[in-house]
Design a protein around this motif. Structure first.
Motif, PDB file in Angstrom:
ATOM      1  N   ASP A   1       0.912  -1.206   0.047  1.00 42.45           N
ATOM      2  CA  ASP A   1       0.139  -0.128   0.026  1.00 42.45           C
ATOM      3  C   ASP A   1       0.917   1.358  -0.148  1.00 42.45           C
ATOM      4  N   TYR A   2       0.557   1.986  -1.074  1.00 43.49           N
ATOM      5  CA  TYR A   2       1.630   3.193  -1.119  1.00 43.49           C
ATOM      6  C   TYR A   2       1.075   4.399  -0.170  1.00 43.49           C
ATOM      7  N   GLY A   3       0.068   4.199   0.594  1.00 42.67           N
ATOM      8  CA  GLY A   3      -0.793   5.172   1.236  1.00 42.67           C
ATOM      9  C   GLY A   3      -1.709   5.837   0.649  1.00 42.67           C
ATOM     10  N   ARG A   4      -1.729   6.140  -0.794  1.00 42.49           N
ATOM     11  CA  ARG A   4      -2.491   6.748  -1.809  1.00 42.49           C
ATOM     12  C   ARG A   4      -2.882   5.591  -2.927  1.00 42.49           C
ATOM     13  N   LEU A   5      -3.694   5.842  -3.570  1.00 39.26           N
ATOM     14  CA  LEU A   5      -4.070   4.930  -4.887  1.00 39.26           C
ATOM     15  C   LEU A   5      -3.133   5.527  -5.884  1.00 39.26           C
ATOM     16  N   VAL A   6      -2.261   4.500  -6.503  1.00 33.96           N
ATOM     17  CA  VAL A   6      -1.459   4.786  -7.514  1.00 33.96           C
ATOM     18  C   VAL A   6      -2.172   5.063  -9.092  1.00 33.96           C
ATOM     19  N   VAL A   7      -2.396   5.814  -9.640  1.00 38.66           N
ATOM     20  CA  VAL A   7      -3.235   5.797 -10.787  1.00 38.66           C
ATOM     21  C   VAL A   7      -2.147   6.225 -11.883  1.00 38.66           C
ATOM     22  N   HIS A   8      -2.466   5.003 -12.989  1.00 39.41           N
ATOM     23  CA  HIS A   8      -1.173   5.136 -14.187  1.00 39.41           C
ATOM     24  C   HIS A   8      -1.789   4.670 -15.259  1.00 39.41           C
ATOM     25  N   GLY A   9      -0.972   4.771 -16.469  1.00 39.52           N
ATOM     26  CA  GLY A   9      -1.115   3.934 -17.784  1.00 39.52           C
ATOM     27  C   GLY A   9      -0.118   3.058 -18.105  1.00 39.52           C
ATOM     28  N   HIS A  10       0.487   3.193 -19.047  1.00 35.20           N
ATOM     29  CA  HIS A  10       1.620   2.617 -19.742  1.00 35.20           C
ATOM     30  C   HIS A  10       1.531   1.257 -20.343  1.00 35.20           C
ATOM     31  N   THR A  11       1.137   0.503 -19.215  1.00 33.44           N
ATOM     32  CA  THR A  11       1.082  -1.229 -19.529  1.00 33.44           C
ATOM     33  C   THR A  11      -0.300  -1.439 -20.119  1.00 33.44           C
ATOM     34  N   ALA A  12      -0.521  -1.718 -21.401  1.00 31.05           N
ATOM     35  CA  ALA A  12      -1.656  -1.837 -21.982  1.00 31.05           C
ATOM     36  C   ALA A  12      -2.434  -2.746 -21.749  1.00 31.05           C
ATOM     37  N   LEU A  13      -3.670  -2.881 -21.503  1.00 35.06           N
ATOM     38  CA  LEU A  13      -4.800  -3.869 -21.037  1.00 35.06           C
ATOM     39  C   LEU A  13      -5.905  -3.736 -22.225  1.00 35.06           C
ATOM     40  N   GLN A  14      -6.914  -4.527 -21.716  1.00 34.70           N
ATOM     41  CA  GLN A  14      -8.026  -4.474 -22.660  1.00 34.70           C
ATOM     42  C   GLN A  14      -8.976  -3.435 -22.125  1.00 34.70           C
ATOM     43  N   MET A  15      -8.960  -3.291 -20.780  1.00 34.25           N
ATOM     44  CA  MET A  15      -9.898  -2.287 -20.120  1.00 34.25           C
ATOM     45  C   MET A  15      -9.143  -1.656 -18.944  1.00 34.25           C
ATOM     46  N   PRO A  16      -9.333  -0.485 -18.431  1.00 36.16           N
ATOM     47  CA  PRO A  16      -8.862  -0.119 -17.119  1.00 36.16           C
ATOM     48  C   PRO A  16      -8.779  -1.169 -16.049  1.00 36.16           C
ATOM     49  N   GLU A  17      -8.047  -1.274 -15.373  1.00 32.99           N
ATOM     50  CA  GLU A  17      -8.201  -2.340 -14.181  1.00 32.99           C
ATOM     51  C   GLU A  17      -7.723  -1.831 -12.755  1.00 32.99           C
ATOM     52  N   LEU A  18      -8.467  -2.063 -11.801  1.00 31.65           N
ATOM     53  CA  LEU A  18      -8.408  -1.568 -10.535  1.00 31.65           C
ATOM     54  C   LEU A  18      -7.976  -2.745  -9.543  1.00 31.65           C
ATOM     55  N   TYR A  19      -6.623  -2.545  -8.845  1.00 30.39           N
ATOM     56  CA  TYR A  19      -6.045  -3.376  -7.886  1.00 30.39           C
ATOM     57  C   TYR A  19      -6.096  -2.924  -6.679  1.00 30.39           C
ATOM     58  N   ASP A  20      -5.643  -3.580  -5.621  1.00 30.15           N
ATOM     59  CA  ASP A  20      -5.691  -3.093  -4.284  1.00 30.15           C
ATOM     60  C   ASP A  20      -4.851  -1.838  -4.006  1.00 30.15           C
ATOM     61  N   ASN A  21      -3.804  -1.712  -4.568  1.00 28.02           N
ATOM     62  CA  ASN A  21      -2.968  -0.267  -4.478  1.00 28.02           C
ATOM     63  C   ASN A  21      -2.933   0.438  -5.699  1.00 28.02           C
ATOM     64  N   ARG A  22      -3.427   0.127  -6.932  1.00 25.07           N
ATOM     65  CA  ARG A  22      -3.320   0.978  -7.931  1.00 25.07           C
ATOM     66  C   ARG A  22      -4.321   0.775  -9.010  1.00 25.07           C
ATOM     67  N   LEU A  23      -4.556   1.786  -9.938  1.00 25.64           N
ATOM     68  CA  LEU A  23      -5.469   1.868 -11.120  1.00 25.64           C
ATOM     69  C   LEU A  23      -4.638   2.069 -12.175  1.00 25.64           C
ATOM     70  N   ASN A  24      -4.526   1.097 -13.208  1.00 29.85           N
ATOM     71  CA  ASN A  24      -4.102   1.011 -14.506  1.00 29.85           C
ATOM     72  C   ASN A  24      -5.120   1.603 -15.297  1.00 29.85           C
ATOM     73  N   LEU A  25      -4.909   2.693 -16.280  1.00 31.58           N
ATOM     74  CA  LEU A  25      -5.982   3.313 -16.974  1.00 31.58           C
ATOM     75  C   LEU A  25      -5.665   3.059 -18.438  1.00 31.58           C
ATOM     76  N   ASP A  26      -4.635   2.291 -18.868  1.00 30.95           N
ATOM     77  CA  ASP A  26      -4.142   2.285 -20.247  1.00 30.95           C
ATOM     78  C   ASP A  26      -5.266   1.016 -20.857  1.00 30.95           C
ATOM     79  N   GLY A  27      -6.086   1.134 -21.513  1.00 31.49           N
ATOM     80  CA  GLY A  27      -7.179   0.311 -22.115  1.00 31.49           C
ATOM     81  C   GLY A  27      -6.636   0.135 -23.527  1.00 31.49           C
ATOM     82  N   GLY A  28      -5.605   0.485 -23.932  1.00 27.20           N
ATOM     83  CA  GLY A  28      -4.950   0.179 -25.179  1.00 27.20           C
ATOM     84  C   GLY A  28      -5.556   0.980 -26.323  1.00 27.20           C
TER      85      GLY A  28
END
Length: 239
Positions: free
Chosen positions: A184-211
């Motif tokens: 836990d980084y104390g706050r939610l880490v919101v990032h892109g860069h690593t392309a997925l099919q859709m944005p995805e939420l994890y316990d400590n981060r949110l990946n916004l790169d939907g490709g």
């Protein structure tokens, strides 16, 4: 708790950017700040117009924060040195090679990127075509943006390194060990860069790169604390 929108990697996809901006404008929190997590250029056909759109919004006083991505930085480094190869890439590549997609960016500025042309001639035309205002804007992009509940970066954070000591190469390029780190980084880490099919939420981060860089839709989320909601043509929906 201030609402805030976030938008993932755009990669020259102007129509997708306009769709996302329309979705945000239709939301009840339309006046909330928006953070764009970088990679505005490369692969898509309209990088120059994407930058124009973001610059114009900021000029008009919209509360938009645009972060630097590795592709944005690569454009600057190519303009400084046409033979530049970023050591963080998975294999040796020049900026104009299709996997990077810089050829599409230069073409959006009107540069003839026919691979049969001499690279020196393409570079010379690029220097003349890319406006200094665009270069200055990219150079001045922040690498990180913080709120009380979020840490926004393009790629991620180096686990175990204090925020103020994070290296730029990591902020714009890192994948592992960040992606598999569960702390836990104390706050939610919101990032892109690593392309997925859709944005995805994890316990400590949110990946916004939907490709979007690979032809998939661009997405915006509304963050209410650490809870993200997709914002689309039919309103809000859960991730």
């Amino acid at each position: 708790m201030q609402p805030i929108f976030a938008v993932g990697d755009i990669h020259g996809q102007l129509e997708e950017l306009h769709k996302v901006l329309d979705h945000i404008a239709s939301d009840a929190e339309a006046d909330a700040p928006v953070v764009f997590t970088g990679d505005f250029v490369d692969r898509g056909a309209n990088s120059a117009a994407v930058i124009d759109t973001l610059m114009q919004g900021q000029t008009e006083g919209k509360p938009w924060t645009c972060l630097m991505g590795n592709h944005d930085r690569y454009l600057l480094r190519y303009l400084e040195n046409p033979a530049y190869q970023d050591p963080e890439t998975s294999r040796p590549l020049y900026y104009t090679d299709p996997p990077i997609g810089g050829d599409k960016t230069l073409a959006s500025y009107g540069v003839d990127t026919d691979p049969r042309r001499w690279p020196e001639d393409i570079h010379k035309d690029a220097l003349a075509a890319v406006p200094q205002a665009h270069r200055d804007w990219i150079s001045g992009l922040p690498r990180i943006h913080e709120t009380d509940e979020h840490i926004f970066v393009h790629a991620g954070l180096r686990p175990g390194v204090p925020l103020e000591e994070q290296a730029e190469d990591d902020l714009v390029w890192i994948r592992e060990p960040f992606l598999s780190d569960t702390r836990d980084y104390g706050r939610l880490v919101v990032h892109g860069h690593t392309a997925l099919q859709m944005p995805e939420l994890y316990d400590n981060r949110l990946n916004l790169d939907g490709g979007a860089g690979y032809g998939r839709p661009l997405h915006a989320v509304l963050l209410l604390g650490r809870d993200p909601l997709l914002v689309g043509a039919f309103g809000r929906s859960s991730l």
